[in-house]
Design an enzyme around this catalytic site. Sequence first.
Site, PDB file in Angstrom:
ATOM      1  N   CYS A 100      42.261  32.770  38.647  1.00 56.76           N
ATOM      2  CA  CYS A 100      42.942  31.516  38.319  1.00 56.76           C
ATOM      3  C   CYS A 100      43.494  31.554  36.902  1.00 56.76           C
ATOM      4  O   CYS A 100      43.230  32.469  36.128  1.00 56.76           O
ATOM      5  CB  CYS A 100      41.999  30.316  38.491  1.00 56.76           C
ATOM      6  SG  CYS A 100      40.684  30.197  37.263  1.00 56.76           S
ATOM      7  N   ASP A 103      40.849  31.612  34.002  1.00 58.07           N
ATOM      8  CA  ASP A 103      40.239  32.917  33.737  1.00 58.07           C
ATOM      9  C   ASP A 103      41.005  33.679  32.666  1.00 58.07           C
ATOM     10  O   ASP A 103      40.418  34.358  31.822  1.00 58.07           O
ATOM     11  CB  ASP A 103      40.207  33.763  35.013  1.00 58.07           C
ATOM     12  CG  ASP A 103      39.232  33.260  36.057  1.00 58.07           C
ATOM     13  OD1 ASP A 103      38.313  32.495  35.698  1.00 58.07           O
ATOM     14  OD2 ASP A 103      39.389  33.631  37.232  1.00 58.07           O
ATOM     15  N   CYS A 163      38.556  27.845  41.220  1.00 58.00           N
ATOM     16  CA  CYS A 163      39.717  28.691  40.965  1.00 58.00           C
ATOM     17  C   CYS A 163      40.942  28.324  41.798  1.00 58.00           C
ATOM     18  O   CYS A 163      42.081  28.415  41.316  1.00 58.00           O
ATOM     19  CB  CYS A 163      39.361  30.158  41.207  1.00 58.00           C
ATOM     20  SG  CYS A 163      38.089  30.776  40.079  1.00 58.00           S
TER      21      CYS A 163
END
Length: 210
Positions: A100, A103, A163
Amino acid sequence: MMDLAHYTTELVERLTTAVPTEGFTELFVALLRELAKGKPVAPATLAAALQWPPERVAAALEQAVSTEWDEDGNVVGYGLTLRETAHAFEIDGLHLYTWCAFDTLFFPALIGRTARVISRCAATGVPVTLTVAPDAVRDVEPAGAAVSLILPQDTPDIRAAFCCHVHFFTSDAVARDWASRHPGVDIVDVHAAFSVGRERALTLLRNAHT
């Protein structure tokens, strides 16, 4: 307006405890650093890096239900992945990916490397690019790019709970229009999202004693 400080605390706590296995934070940081080398990671490699019995590594990875494996039983993804996603994460010429947008904003602090991020607006498909160092984000294009965030539910499947809802957008207006059709999602600019991510990274590093 969202209370970003409170939101940060809540988000970090929920993400940090998504996998309650004792010692998972240490394993997660070690796994990211191995995956950042651009090759599948054998559980035995993690066991050696952590000085854990192989059985402990296997049990911890089993609890992380979103872990990606190859046919040889090696880990190829957990947050950072060797498999293509919408979020390219390039480190020193290595072509990696993340699950995602968020991250991309905190992994550099965990692995101690600078990444060039190439993604696309989830609403328009227009490219969003940026450079993320362990302590700063720069070269954001478009300059007004935004990120969607959501407080994940209490579940070990962090990819599905978090995510899948966390994306880049070309602007705050575009992001908020998209969020109006996705209940529970908050929108912040990239720099604010980076601050949230860095806070999570520092929390994880403290917990991992690295």
